[in-house]
Design an enzyme around this catalytic site. Structure first.
Site, PDB file in Angstrom:
ATOM      1  N   HIS A 171       4.269 -29.484 -44.980  1.00 19.00           N
ATOM      2  CA  HIS A 171       3.480 -30.662 -45.334  1.00 19.00           C
ATOM      3  C   HIS A 171       2.012 -30.275 -45.260  1.00 19.00           C
ATOM      4  O   HIS A 171       1.685 -29.139 -44.892  1.00 19.00           O
ATOM      5  CB  HIS A 171       3.823 -31.859 -44.440  1.00 19.00           C
ATOM      6  CG  HIS A 171       3.495 -31.681 -42.985  1.00 19.00           C
ATOM      7  ND1 HIS A 171       4.030 -30.679 -42.204  1.00 19.00           N
ATOM      8  CD2 HIS A 171       2.675 -32.385 -42.154  1.00 19.00           C
ATOM      9  CE1 HIS A 171       3.574 -30.781 -40.974  1.00 19.00           C
ATOM     10  NE2 HIS A 171       2.736 -31.804 -40.913  1.00 19.00           N
ATOM     11  N   HIS A 197       5.735 -25.942 -32.375  1.00 14.82           N
ATOM     12  CA  HIS A 197       4.814 -27.081 -32.532  1.00 14.82           C
ATOM     13  C   HIS A 197       4.807 -27.870 -31.225  1.00 14.82           C
ATOM     14  O   HIS A 197       5.080 -29.072 -31.184  1.00 14.82           O
ATOM     15  CB  HIS A 197       5.241 -27.953 -33.718  1.00 14.82           C
ATOM     16  CG  HIS A 197       4.135 -28.798 -34.280  1.00 14.82           C
ATOM     17  ND1 HIS A 197       3.778 -30.003 -33.733  1.00 14.82           N
ATOM     18  CD2 HIS A 197       3.302 -28.604 -35.327  1.00 14.82           C
ATOM     19  CE1 HIS A 197       2.778 -30.515 -34.441  1.00 14.82           C
ATOM     20  NE2 HIS A 197       2.464 -29.676 -35.410  1.00 14.82           N
ATOM     21  N   HIS A 251      -0.641 -31.431 -43.468  1.00 13.21           N
ATOM     22  CA  HIS A 251      -1.518 -31.602 -42.304  1.00 13.21           C
ATOM     23  C   HIS A 251      -2.280 -30.297 -42.074  1.00 13.21           C
ATOM     24  O   HIS A 251      -1.729 -29.204 -42.235  1.00 13.21           O
ATOM     25  CB  HIS A 251      -0.687 -31.919 -41.046  1.00 13.21           C
ATOM     26  CG  HIS A 251      -0.631 -33.384 -40.714  1.00 13.21           C
ATOM     27  ND1 HIS A 251       0.419 -33.941 -40.029  1.00 13.21           N
ATOM     28  CD2 HIS A 251      -1.511 -34.403 -40.940  1.00 13.21           C
ATOM     29  CE1 HIS A 251       0.191 -35.239 -39.848  1.00 13.21           C
ATOM     30  NE2 HIS A 251      -0.964 -35.536 -40.400  1.00 13.21           N
ATOM     31  N   HIS A 265       8.121 -37.903 -41.175  1.00  7.73           N
ATOM     32  CA  HIS A 265       6.809 -37.668 -40.551  1.00  7.73           C
ATOM     33  C   HIS A 265       5.803 -38.672 -41.125  1.00  7.73           C
ATOM     34  O   HIS A 265       4.625 -38.364 -41.280  1.00  7.73           O
ATOM     35  CB  HIS A 265       6.403 -36.215 -40.836  1.00  7.73           C
ATOM     36  CG  HIS A 265       5.262 -35.688 -40.010  1.00  7.73           C
ATOM     37  ND1 HIS A 265       5.147 -35.887 -38.659  1.00  7.73           N
ATOM     38  CD2 HIS A 265       4.181 -34.925 -40.367  1.00  7.73           C
ATOM     39  CE1 HIS A 265       4.047 -35.270 -38.217  1.00  7.73           C
ATOM     40  NE2 HIS A 265       3.441 -34.692 -39.233  1.00  7.73           N
ATOM     41  N   ASP A 278      -3.157 -28.517 -39.594  1.00  9.93           N
ATOM     42  CA  ASP A 278      -2.682 -27.460 -38.684  1.00  9.93           C
ATOM     43  C   ASP A 278      -1.586 -26.591 -39.300  1.00  9.93           C
ATOM     44  O   ASP A 278      -1.194 -25.588 -38.714  1.00  9.93           O
ATOM     45  CB  ASP A 278      -2.226 -28.054 -37.335  1.00  9.93           C
ATOM     46  CG  ASP A 278      -1.223 -29.183 -37.459  1.00  9.93           C
ATOM     47  OD1 ASP A 278      -1.442 -30.085 -38.286  1.00  9.93           O
ATOM     48  OD2 ASP A 278      -0.222 -29.166 -36.725  1.00  9.93           O
ATOM     49  N   HIS A 279      -1.126 -26.964 -40.495  1.00 12.15           N
ATOM     50  CA  HIS A 279      -0.086 -26.179 -41.175  1.00 12.15           C
ATOM     51  C   HIS A 279      -0.630 -25.394 -42.361  1.00 12.15           C
ATOM     52  O   HIS A 279       0.086 -24.603 -42.963  1.00 12.15           O
ATOM     53  CB  HIS A 279       1.049 -27.112 -41.616  1.00 12.15           C
ATOM     54  CG  HIS A 279       1.695 -27.790 -40.455  1.00 12.15           C
ATOM     55  ND1 HIS A 279       2.947 -27.446 -39.985  1.00 12.15           N
ATOM     56  CD2 HIS A 279       1.219 -28.760 -39.628  1.00 12.15           C
ATOM     57  CE1 HIS A 279       3.218 -28.177 -38.913  1.00 12.15           C
ATOM     58  NE2 HIS A 279       2.186 -28.988 -38.685  1.00 12.15           N
ATOM     59  N   ASP A 293       7.207 -30.704 -39.212  1.00 11.46           N
ATOM     60  CA  ASP A 293       6.888 -31.819 -38.309  1.00 11.46           C
ATOM     61  C   ASP A 293       7.773 -33.003 -38.660  1.00 11.46           C
ATOM     62  O   ASP A 293       7.802 -33.450 -39.811  1.00 11.46           O
ATOM     63  CB  ASP A 293       5.421 -32.240 -38.469  1.00 11.46           C
ATOM     64  CG  ASP A 293       4.466 -31.281 -37.795  1.00 11.46           C
ATOM     65  OD1 ASP A 293       4.904 -30.195 -37.366  1.00 11.46           O
ATOM     66  OD2 ASP A 293       3.261 -31.609 -37.708  1.00 11.46           O
TER      67      ASP A 293
HETATM   68 ZN   LIG Z   1       1.533 -30.319 -37.186  1.00 10.45          ZN
HETATM   69 ZN   LIG Z   2       2.102 -32.958 -39.186  1.00  8.65          ZN
END
Ligand SMILES: [Zn+2]
Ligand SMILES: [Zn+2]
Length: 295
Positions: A72, A248, A74, A161, A76-77, A184
């Site tokens: 996805h 995670h 976000h 998510h 942090d990915h 996530d």
């Molecule tokens: Zn994340």
């Molecule tokens: Zn996420």
């Protein structure tokens, strides 16, 4: 005879956890990134902060990576994607970098092309790097088979998510071996469905001290779209992978030991906390090694 046939179909996969962290800046847990190696091919699932550094520590140069699958969008990915792309180009990646992900992946990749246009022209002019090799392509995927070549099949499936939609998990099959990556998600019935008969389930985890949850509304919203230990135990009891590894890792005033203990009180199979540079060999046996962090 049956035994021999089974042996002939069985195969070997290797999974390296490059980043087991979250948006929190942490030297121990970099942003989400999981490398799967099967039949001489590398597949990178998410490219969070520092993924290229972890690849280096795992002995892999960024030019060796040309297939990326995003769970996805976000930050942090994805926040290590530009580094992997540009550094791989400088490291003479000969092929384009192929980035598959949910709706919005085209916009992400087009934005990176714009953001790095100056860099690409400078490096091309100065050291003669062929800017034709700085190619990056995006593919926006749908649930189902997203890759099938040389014995490796990768399936994307929807997870929970919200408000992030779509958010995907991935199932990687090579011979008889199956690795499932949750991305996530909070508890997801669709993940349970797609994680059946997995050798290895890499699943996200969150946990928070109940007193902290009570007085912090915003924390409730964060925890609600991730998977808590009770939900994790339910997923594991319904999927029974040979091994489950948690990544995670998003804990609020709760220790990793408390999380594992809580899951183990409700689930009798093998489950362990994941760490950056943990390498998991999935064959007839499942072996865990830790890559030396001094590299
Ligand atoms: Zn994340
Ligand atoms: Zn996420």
């Amino acid at each position: 005879m049956l035994m021999l046939l089974q042996a002939a179909y069985a195969d070997y996969l290797e999974v390296t956890l490059l980043g087991t962290g979250t948006p929190r800046p942490s030297i121990e847990r970099f942003g989400s990134a999981t490398l799967v190696s099967a039949g001489g091919q590398f597949f990178l699932f998410d490219v969070g902060r520092g993924a290229t550094i972890r690849l280096k520590q795992a002995g892999i140069t960024p030019n060796q990576i040309d297939k990326v699958f995003l769970t996805h969008l976000h930050s942090d990915h994805i926040s290590g994607l530009d580094d992997l792309w540009i550094t791989g180009w400088m490291w003479q990646r000969q092929q384009l970098l192929d980035v598959s992900g949910p709706t919005g992946t085209h916009q992400l990749v087009n934005g990176l092309r714009d953001a790095y246009a100056a860099d690409i022209s400078y490096r091309g002019a100065n050291v003669g790097l062929d800017d034709d090799k700085a190619k990056i392509e995006s593919v926006e995927i749908e649930p189902g088979v997203v890759y099938q070549q040389e014995g490796v099949t990768i399936r994307a499936f929807l997870v929970e998510h919200a408000p992030v939609k779509p958010a995907y998990g991935y199932r990687v099959e090579f011979g008889d071996r199956v690795v499932v990556i949750s991305g996530d998600t909070t508890y997801s019935e669709n993940l349970v469905k797609h994680a059946q008969k997995a050798d290895l389930l890499i699943h996200e985890i969150t946990a928070a001290d109940p007193a902290l949850l009570k007085r912090n509304k915003r924390l409730n919203s964060v925890v609600a779209y991730h998977t808590n230990p009770d939900q994790m135990a339910e997923v594991l009891n319904k999927t029974n992978p040979r091994l489950a590894v948690l990544n995670h890792v998003l804990l609020f005033a709760v220790s990793e030991e408390q999380v594992i203990d809580k899951i183990k009180m409700q689930y009798s199979g093998d489950v362990t906390m994941g760490y950056d540079l943990m390498k998991i060999g999935v064959g007839n046996t499942i072996d865990i090694q830790r890559i030396n962090l001094e590299n």
